[in-house]
Scaffold this motif. Structure first.
Motif, PDB file in Angstrom:
ATOM      1  N   PRO A   1       1.379 -13.177  -6.901  1.00 32.60           N
ATOM      2  CA  PRO A   1       0.315 -12.223  -7.228  1.00 32.60           C
ATOM      3  C   PRO A   1       0.346 -11.023  -6.278  1.00 32.60           C
ATOM      4  O   PRO A   1       0.630 -11.173  -5.079  1.00 32.60           O
ATOM      5  N   ALA A   2       0.051  -9.836  -6.798  1.00 28.11           N
ATOM      6  CA  ALA A   2       0.160  -8.617  -6.016  1.00 28.11           C
ATOM      7  C   ALA A   2      -1.095  -7.763  -6.157  1.00 28.11           C
ATOM      8  O   ALA A   2      -1.692  -7.692  -7.235  1.00 28.11           O
ATOM      9  N   LEU A   3      -1.465  -7.114  -5.055  1.00 26.71           N
ATOM     10  CA  LEU A   3      -2.502  -6.085  -5.052  1.00 26.71           C
ATOM     11  C   LEU A   3      -1.870  -4.801  -4.521  1.00 26.71           C
ATOM     12  O   LEU A   3      -1.534  -4.703  -3.344  1.00 26.71           O
ATOM     13  N   PHE A   4      -1.687  -3.819  -5.400  1.00 25.16           N
ATOM     14  CA  PHE A   4      -1.104  -2.529  -5.042  1.00 25.16           C
ATOM     15  C   PHE A   4      -2.207  -1.529  -4.713  1.00 25.16           C
ATOM     16  O   PHE A   4      -3.326  -1.621  -5.237  1.00 25.16           O
ATOM     17  N   SER A   5      -1.850  -0.544  -3.884  1.00 23.10           N
ATOM     18  CA  SER A   5      -2.677   0.663  -3.787  1.00 23.10           C
ATOM     19  C   SER A   5      -1.764   1.870  -3.941  1.00 23.10           C
ATOM     20  O   SER A   5      -0.626   1.874  -3.465  1.00 23.10           O
TER      21      SER A   5
ATOM     22  N   ALA B   1      11.430  -0.716  -6.073  1.00 21.69           N
ATOM     23  CA  ALA B   1      11.012  -0.752  -7.480  1.00 21.69           C
ATOM     24  C   ALA B   1      11.979  -1.589  -8.313  1.00 21.69           C
ATOM     25  O   ALA B   1      11.570  -2.251  -9.271  1.00 21.69           O
ATOM     26  N   LEU B   2      13.263  -1.552  -7.976  1.00 25.03           N
ATOM     27  CA  LEU B   2      14.228  -2.409  -8.665  1.00 25.03           C
ATOM     28  C   LEU B   2      14.036  -3.862  -8.264  1.00 25.03           C
ATOM     29  O   LEU B   2      14.019  -4.766  -9.118  1.00 25.03           O
TER      30      LEU B   2
ATOM     31  N   CYS C   1       5.550   5.069  -6.814  1.00 26.55           N
ATOM     32  CA  CYS C   1       4.800   3.829  -6.555  1.00 26.55           C
ATOM     33  C   CYS C   1       4.464   3.123  -7.868  1.00 26.55           C
ATOM     34  O   CYS C   1       4.537   1.890  -7.966  1.00 26.55           O
ATOM     35  N   PHE C   2       4.096   3.918  -8.882  1.00 22.76           N
ATOM     36  CA  PHE C   2       3.809   3.325 -10.187  1.00 22.76           C
ATOM     37  C   PHE C   2       5.063   2.696 -10.798  1.00 22.76           C
ATOM     38  O   PHE C   2       4.963   1.719 -11.551  1.00 22.76           O
ATOM     39  N   ALA C   3       6.237   3.245 -10.508  1.00 26.12           N
ATOM     40  CA  ALA C   3       7.464   2.626 -11.001  1.00 26.12           C
ATOM     41  C   ALA C   3       7.562   1.189 -10.507  1.00 26.12           C
ATOM     42  O   ALA C   3       7.920   0.272 -11.267  1.00 26.12           O
ATOM     43  N   ALA C   4       7.249   0.960  -9.229  1.00 19.62           N
ATOM     44  CA  ALA C   4       7.272  -0.401  -8.688  1.00 19.62           C
ATOM     45  C   ALA C   4       6.171  -1.247  -9.303  1.00 19.62           C
ATOM     46  O   ALA C   4       6.385  -2.422  -9.645  1.00 19.62           O
TER      47      ALA C   4
ATOM     48  N   ASP D   1       0.852  -1.201   0.000  1.00 22.26           N
ATOM     49  CA  ASP D   1       0.000   0.000   0.000  1.00 22.26           C
ATOM     50  C   ASP D   1       0.882   1.243   0.000  1.00 22.26           C
ATOM     51  O   ASP D   1       1.789   1.371   0.831  1.00 22.26           O
ATOM     52  N   VAL D   2       0.590   2.171  -0.899  1.00 22.67           N
ATOM     53  CA  VAL D   2       1.325   3.434  -1.043  1.00 22.67           C
ATOM     54  C   VAL D   2       2.799   3.251  -0.670  1.00 22.67           C
ATOM     55  O   VAL D   2       3.311   3.871   0.254  1.00 22.67           O
ATOM     56  N   PRO D   3       3.524   2.379  -1.398  1.00 28.84           N
ATOM     57  CA  PRO D   3       4.825   1.921  -0.905  1.00 28.84           C
ATOM     58  C   PRO D   3       5.924   2.973  -0.931  1.00 28.84           C
ATOM     59  O   PRO D   3       6.092   3.717  -1.901  1.00 28.84           O
TER      60      PRO D   3
END
Length: 340
Positions: free
Chosen positions: A263-267, A254-255, A280-283, A208-210
């Motif tokens: 499987p991943a669920l991002f926020s 991100a690297l 965050c979008f880079a990751a 979440d918002v990493p």
């Protein structure tokens, strides 16, 4: 609150070309290979919280260099079979707190392990997790601790702690090792991404918002700490930018995300002043496994809050409901009775 970074359309189209150290994989292989020299077993001690529906254990796991890392293990009372487990990492400056504070995942029927973050907690009756490394050369905060060398950097120790905690919890008799999901908000989200890259075979990851993503960009555009700690350091040490940014690239989630396959669920929140959405979008874009995303266009670093917890509950239920490998010798007695 205005947009703090790129528009959503720009972020969705973003494909950043990040500077990756040539020895990134070798660095982490060497780091994690040192832990078997510290074979102290984890300890799980029952804690009387006054609660009847959740059983809690004070956990002590050997982390980086065998140093003790604290945590809480919560189990639904009376659980009789190995459970899916959510391993949670905490936000910046937060420790594990009191044992009754975070019970959502146990209330949903899962095992829940909450890792204390070294040096960031506050003392409780059960203790916290200190960071034993020297603190010289840092500005206030954690991002610049040991920032002159990847070998000495604070997050090398934290990521190793996280890997060792996941390994310990997968070996716990109350946990199905094939059904372990890692998660966290902000700093915890960055730790979760790194852990997913460094631990094979996880069932899922929910960042979440990493924090700790595309750090080179983040330290230049973030308006609020913690990324500003690195800018403050370089404001004092004007000749060390190349060294500092190189060190931080070894802990850039991100690297590392390109190595993860679960499987991943991002926020991501589009008005986030702390973890700029483009980072965050880079990751998210570089993530190596199947992935889903929730975007909160009008929220800051609080992200989706309780609305996103609801989405996570649904996602984990669907993820872990798929049949897994059979577990031999499932006990007849509840786990909390066996382990007490």
């Amino acid at each position: 609150m205005p947009l703090t970074d790129l528009t959503l359309a720009d972020c969705l189209a973003l494909r950043p070309d990040l500077d990756e150290p040539a020895d990134l994989d070798a660095f982490w292989q060497r780091t994690l290979a040192t832990a078997p020299a510290h074979p102290t077993p984890p300890r799980f001690t029952p804690v009387d919280t006054g609660l009847t529906q959740v059983t809690t254990y004070d956990a002590v796991v050997p982390g980086f260099a065998g140093e003790p890392v604290r945590g809480w293990l919560h189990l639904p009372a009376g659980a009789r079979e190995p459970l899916g487990c959510v391993v949670e990492f905490l936000g910046y400056g937060r420790g594990r707190g009191l044992p009754h504070e975070q019970l959502l995942w146990a209330a949903a029927g899962y095992a829940h392990f909450l890792m204390d973050t070294r040096g960031q907690g506050w003392s409780t009756a059960a203790g916290d997790t200190p960071d034993t490394a020297p603190l010289s050369g840092s500005v206030p905060g954690f991002l610049t601790r040991g920032v002159e060398s990847p070998q000495d950097h604070y997050y090398r120790r934290v990521f190793t702690d996280a890997v060792r905690c996941v390994e310990a919890i997968r070996a716990h008799p109350a946990v199905d090792p094939a059904k372990v999901v890692v998660t966290g908000v902000s700093q915890g989200g960055g730790i979760a991404l790194a852990t997913a890259a460094l631990v094979p075979g996880l069932a899922g990851v929910m960042p979440d918002v990493p924090f700790l993503c595309d750090i080179r960009r983040a330290v230049r555009i973030a308006g609020r700490p913690p990324y500003t700690e690195a800018a403050d350091y370089l404001r004092l040490h004007r000749d060390r930018a190349a060294t500092v940014l190189d060190t931080l690239s070894y802990v850039d989630a991100a690297l590392l995300a390109s190595r993860a396959t679960a499987p991943a669920l991002f926020s991501i929140a589009m008005m986030d002043e702390i973890c700029p959405p483009s980072t965050c979008f880079a990751a998210y874009h570089r993530y190596g496994g199947p992935k889903d995303l929730r975007v909160y266009e009008f929220n800051g670093h609080e992200g989706g809050g309780a609305h996103h917890r609801r989405a996570q509950l649904t996602w984990v239920r669907e993820l872990l409901s798929a049949p897994g490998p059979a577990t031999a010798g499932a006990p007849d007695a509840p786990y909390d009775a066996q382990l007490a």
